[in-house]
Design a protein around this motif. Structure first.
Motif, PDB file in Angstrom:
ATOM      1  N   SER A   8      -2.208 -21.007   4.563  1.00  0.00           N
ATOM      2  CA  SER A   8      -1.527 -20.131   5.790  1.00  0.00           C
ATOM      3  C   SER A   8      -0.151 -20.119   5.801  1.00  0.00           C
ATOM      4  O   SER A   8       0.299 -21.294   5.613  1.00  0.00           O
ATOM      5  CB  SER A   8      -2.221 -20.665   7.280  1.00  0.00           C
ATOM      6  OG  SER A   8      -1.592 -22.025   7.327  1.00  0.00           O
ATOM      7  N   SER A  10       2.961 -19.009   8.730  1.00  0.00           N
ATOM      8  CA  SER A  10       3.261 -18.344  10.182  1.00  0.00           C
ATOM      9  C   SER A  10       4.708 -17.983  10.127  1.00  0.00           C
ATOM     10  O   SER A  10       5.748 -18.459   9.569  1.00  0.00           O
ATOM     11  CB  SER A  10       3.113 -19.577  11.133  1.00  0.00           C
ATOM     12  OG  SER A  10       1.848 -20.135  10.989  1.00  0.00           O
ATOM     13  N   SER A  33      -4.522 -11.504   8.560  1.00  0.00           N
ATOM     14  CA  SER A  33      -3.596 -12.038   9.424  1.00  0.00           C
ATOM     15  C   SER A  33      -4.051 -12.195  10.947  1.00  0.00           C
ATOM     16  O   SER A  33      -5.106 -11.338  11.065  1.00  0.00           O
ATOM     17  CB  SER A  33      -2.484 -11.134   9.417  1.00  0.00           C
ATOM     18  OG  SER A  33      -2.844  -9.768   9.729  1.00  0.00           O
ATOM     19  N   TRP A  35      -2.564 -12.902  15.229  1.00  0.00           N
ATOM     20  CA  TRP A  35      -1.543 -13.122  16.081  1.00  0.00           C
ATOM     21  C   TRP A  35      -2.031 -13.994  17.275  1.00  0.00           C
ATOM     22  O   TRP A  35      -2.937 -13.798  17.480  1.00  0.00           O
ATOM     23  CB  TRP A  35      -0.691 -11.975  16.590  1.00  0.00           C
ATOM     24  CG  TRP A  35       0.054 -11.236  15.461  1.00  0.00           C
ATOM     25  CD1 TRP A  35      -0.419 -10.493  14.727  1.00  0.00           C
ATOM     26  CD2 TRP A  35       1.318 -11.428  15.297  1.00  0.00           C
ATOM     27  NE1 TRP A  35       0.721  -9.914  13.909  1.00  0.00           N
ATOM     28  CE2 TRP A  35       1.839 -10.555  14.372  1.00  0.00           C
ATOM     29  CE3 TRP A  35       2.193 -12.076  16.264  1.00  0.00           C
ATOM     30  CZ2 TRP A  35       2.975 -10.633  13.951  1.00  0.00           C
ATOM     31  CZ3 TRP A  35       3.592 -12.180  15.637  1.00  0.00           C
ATOM     32  CH2 TRP A  35       4.082 -11.213  14.701  1.00  0.00           C
ATOM     33  N   ALA A  47       3.256 -15.537  17.559  1.00  0.00           N
ATOM     34  CA  ALA A  47       3.478 -15.928  16.303  1.00  0.00           C
ATOM     35  C   ALA A  47       2.328 -15.269  15.454  1.00  0.00           C
ATOM     36  O   ALA A  47       1.207 -15.270  15.993  1.00  0.00           O
ATOM     37  CB  ALA A  47       3.551 -17.430  16.116  1.00  0.00           C
ATOM     38  N   GLU A  49       0.330 -15.209  11.652  1.00  0.00           N
ATOM     39  CA  GLU A  49      -0.366 -16.414  10.575  1.00  0.00           C
ATOM     40  C   GLU A  49      -0.938 -15.187   9.651  1.00  0.00           C
ATOM     41  O   GLU A  49      -1.814 -14.318   9.959  1.00  0.00           O
ATOM     42  CB  GLU A  49      -1.277 -17.236  10.944  1.00  0.00           C
ATOM     43  CG  GLU A  49      -0.452 -18.177  11.662  1.00  0.00           C
ATOM     44  CD  GLU A  49      -1.516 -19.417  12.263  1.00  0.00           C
ATOM     45  OE1 GLU A  49      -1.109 -20.853  11.773  1.00  0.00           O
ATOM     46  OE2 GLU A  49      -2.666 -19.176  12.890  1.00  0.00           O
TER      47      GLU A  49
END
Length: 429
Positions: A8, A10, A33, A35, A47, A49
């Motif tokens: 992953s 971020s 992805s 959030w 954020a 990922e």
């Protein structure tokens, strides 16, 4: 790298995450992805990922890697190899089962036999999974058990499928027409974009040669641009030369010859173009066909037919569009041509049922499927390959023909080797 078998990355920057995802795609690494809300000393922030799992995890380790993290990478790969079934994010759409069903019918198998051949005695009832997505790894087991070249062709494609989560109106903005030689498609923000001029050539041929009136329902191109592309395609010069007014004297002669021939062949009824339909539905297509009563109609392209909101997946929408288009033909008793674009694999393999973009359901609903393909070298020689991909009521499935477009007569003739005599005018088709 994580011991659970995934990698992953971020960041709070959506633009940075998009750029990283596009770079990974260039290496053949596909990721998902999400959030979430993260907290720090100054407060909360959003954020994002990126997650890499499945076969892309192995590709990432082999082609990119993480400097200084080799030990963690080894642990991550070991976890993936222990149990790779849950971590595979490379899913193919449910319409892939239609292709499996076609291969099942070809072999004369029941679904129970398919399950026995693929899974042994563990999971014989395969029919219960027909409306769910299938992983590429699982499809490979079907391809081997059924010895299917069609399924192997789908496996070898470099196209990644994903579900459309939502569609948002971005307002009205300027757009640009980009043309790429050869494949005539390009990648824009991760999407393959392509335009087709097949319908215009078909309409021009039917009008000039046979006096047939066609109705083109264009969902991608306005009528003025279509007329220019039509002239260029039929007269035998490049549309780009006309667009930028960079035509040679020979081009003007071809254009004048085509205009004269079209004038001499004019009929009481002309080619009809409808280019102002927003959110085109099957009901609107039916209305236009009933209104103008053409000899046949063309929808360019089937992908743009609007489907009900309750249909979420792409293959369901394509299945709906193909089914409704066929119902319009039955109700109006008019032949209908649906234009569908080929995928990038057609650049090397030519047009096949497997690389038809959108969904195999389009081909399953059609009575006749014809694929057209021309490499840059073929275009320079005015050659075109035509493949009969499906003929429900006749023979010829799988046959391929090469045609030569004669600029002098503006017709397609069967192509012959250079040492053979040129085809007579009666061979025009």
């Amino acid at each position: 790298p994580e011991a659970s078998g995934s990698i992953s990355y971020s960041s709070s920057s959506k633009g940075l995450l998009d750029d990283v995802r596009h770079l990974l795609h260039r290496f053949g690494v596909h990721c998902t992805s999400r959030w979430r809300t993260a907290r720090c000393q100054t407060g909360e922030f959003e954020a994002g990922e990126l997650y890499i799992t499945g076969d892309s995890l192995v590709t990432f380790a082999e082609r990119i890697g993480i400097p200084g993290k080799q030990e963690q990478m080894d642990v991550c790969l070991a976890a993936f190899k222990r149990d790779c079934s849950w971590s595979n994010a490379d899913f193919l759409p449910p319409c892939t089962w239609d292709l499996i069903d076609s291969e099942r019918e070809r072999l004369g198998w029941t679904w129970y036999k398919v399950g026995k051949e693929v899974y042994g005695c563990k999971r014989p009832n395969v029919g219960q999974y027909l409306r769910s997505a299938i992983t590429r790894h699982r499809l490979s087991r079907f391809a081997e058990a059924m010895d299917s070249d069609s399924l192997r062709e789908v496996l070898n494609q470099d196209v990644v499928w994903d579900r459309v989560v939502s569609v948002e109106d971005a307002g009205v903005e300027d757009t640009y027409d980009i043309e790429v030689p050869g494949t005539h498609n390009f990648v824009a923000d991760g999407f393959v974009v392509h335009n087709s001029s097949l319908s215009m050539v078909q309409s021009a041929t039917e009008y000039i040669e046979r006096g047939k009136t066609s109705l083109i329902i264009s969902l991608e191109m306005d009528g003025f641009k279509m007329a220019n592309r039509w002239d260029a395609a039929m007269a035998g010069f490049k549309y780009k030369a006309l667009k930028f007014m960079n035509m040679r004297d020979d081009d003007y002669e071809l254009w004048a010859r085509f205009a004269e021939r079209a004038f001499e062949a004019r009929f009481e009824r002309d080619v009809l173009v409808v280019d102002d339909i927003q959110r085109c539905t099957a009901e609107r297509i039916f209305t236009e066909v009933e209104r103008w009563r053409p000899d046949f109609f063309i929808v360019d392209t089937v992908d743009e037919i609007h489907a009900p909101a309750y249909l979420k997946s792409h293959w369901e929408k394509q299945d709906y569009a193909a089914r409704e288009l066929k119902s319009v033909c039955r109700a109006t008793k008019k032949p209908g041509i649906g234009v569908a674009q080929a995928g990038r694999a057609a650049e090397e393999d030519g047009a096949t049922l497997g690389n038809m973009a959108g969904s195999i359901t389009i081909a399953r609903k059609a009575d006749l499927v014809v694929g057209l393909h021309a490499t840059p070298a073929m275009k320079r020689s005015n050659k075109l390959e035509l493949r009969m991909l499906k003929n429900r009521d006749g023979e010829g499935d799988g046959l391929a023909y090469e045609y030569y477009r004669d600029p002098a007569s503006l017709t397609l003739r069967p192509w012959l080797p250079s040492d053979a005599a040129p085809p007579p005018p009666s061979a025009v088709t």
